[in-house]
Structure formats: C-alpha cells, structure tokens
Design a protein around this motif. Structure first.
Motif, short mmCIF file in Angstrom:
data_model
loop_
_atom_site.label_atom_id
_atom_site.label_comp_id
_atom_site.label_asym_id
_atom_site.label_seq_id
_atom_site.Cartn_x
_atom_site.Cartn_y
_atom_site.Cartn_z
N CYS A 14 0.80 -1.19 0.09
CA CYS A 14 0.03 0.26 -0.04
C CYS A 14 0.79 1.26 0.06
O CYS A 14 1.84 1.41 0.93
CB CYS A 14 -0.73 0.03 1.30
SG CYS A 14 -2.16 1.22 1.45
N ARG A 70 2.13 4.69 1.00
CA ARG A 70 2.14 5.36 2.30
C ARG A 70 1.62 6.91 2.23
O ARG A 70 1.08 7.53 2.83
CB ARG A 70 3.74 5.69 3.04
CG ARG A 70 4.32 4.47 3.03
CD ARG A 70 3.81 3.75 3.96
NE ARG A 70 4.58 2.39 4.55
CZ ARG A 70 3.85 1.53 5.20
NH1 ARG A 70 2.90 1.51 5.68
NH2 ARG A 70 4.75 0.34 5.40
N LEU A 121 -3.17 3.45 7.32
CA LEU A 121 -2.34 2.29 7.57
C LEU A 121 -2.64 1.72 8.83
O LEU A 121 -2.72 2.47 9.71
CB LEU A 121 -1.01 2.06 7.14
CG LEU A 121 -0.77 2.66 5.60
CD1 LEU A 121 0.69 2.67 5.63
CD2 LEU A 121 -1.45 1.85 4.72
N CYS A 172 -5.41 -4.51 12.16
CA CYS A 172 -6.05 -4.93 10.72
C CYS A 172 -7.30 -5.63 10.92
O CYS A 172 -8.23 -5.24 10.31
CB CYS A 172 -5.02 -5.89 10.26
SG CYS A 172 -5.33 -6.54 8.46
#
Length: 150
Positions: free
Chosen positions: A79, A81, A131, A138
């Motif tokens: 992913c 940043r 993130l 997560c």
C-alpha cells in the motif's frame, strides 16, 4: 494459462498443455517441465491432470507443487504511504476481474471508483494514507463499527 495459489508455504501450479502423443512424449514433456524448477523446491513431481479452463474447455494440464521461496523474496510494498506515491510504492487492487495499480492516485480516487464519498483512506491535509499496524489493528479495521486509530 498457469494457476498458482500459495498454500501453507507450498505453491501448487497448474498449466494447460498442448496435446501430447503417447506415454513416451508425455514422460519427456513432464521431464522438461520438471527441469524448469529448482529440484530442492519440488514437493511433488509434475503430473498430467484433467482440468477445466476458465472458458469451460476441458483439457489436460500439468500439476506440480513446489516450496515457496518467500524467504528469498522481498515482500511488498502493498500500500502506498502517501497519495503522491507511484506504482513502485504500492501493490495491486483486484476488482471485477481487473487488476489496478493501488498507487497513491488510485487511493485518492477510491470515492470516485466506488461512487461512494465515504471511501476516504487518507488524510486530506497531508496526503498520508491510513494504514494499520499489526494483526489486531488490521482485524479491527475490517469492522465498520470500530475506528482502528483509537
């Protein structure tokens, strides 16, 4: 067509083959396939199997299972940043059979992509992509009723 899925450190491969005449031709062809792989990585020898291709055609494929060499490969990035990051700093985003570069521009435009103004995965003031760090964060991020940043 080659299909590979990682299962517990092993990568079974399946690929369609052209027609092979006779057992001798079959053995020679499988030996050629085996030679394309690191002998230390082979978990099961290549073999011919019946298979159905994505278009529905019935054919013969070869199947071989090899050990994953993930420890030899650098993983990611997955992913960006920041929304200014290019494809070299990102992974892919599969959607309806198409793979997209999940770069910063893509993340910036997710609300347009999904026609949903709530798709905001970055800080508009800084361009920093939101993130998660670690398994727990997560897992929390997958729940719509939990803010993983708190």
């Amino acid at each position: 067509m080659i299909i590979a899925r990682r299962l517990m450190g092993f990568v079974p491969l399946l690929a369609a083959l052209p027609s092979i005449a006779g057992a001798e031709g079959e053995a020679e062809h499988l030996a050629q396939i085996k030679a394309m792989f690191d002998p230390a990585a082979i978990v099961s020898e290549p073999e011919l199997v019946d298979c159905t291709l994505s278009g529905g055609s019935e054919t013969t494929c070869f199947s071989i299972t090899v050990k994953s060499s993930l420890e030899q490969n650098e993983m990611g990035p997955w992913c960006p940043r920041n929304i200014s990051d290019g494809p070299d700093a990102s992974g892919i985003w599969p959607h309806e059979g198409t793979m997209y570069d999940a770069d910063g521009a893509f993340v910036k435009n997710l609300s347009t992509f999904y026609d949903d103004p709530d798709w905001q995965l970055f800080d508009p003031a800084t361009g920093k992509v939101n993130l998660t760090e670690g398994k727990e964060a997560c897992e929390l991020a997958t729940r719509p009723d939990v803010d993983p940043t708190n």
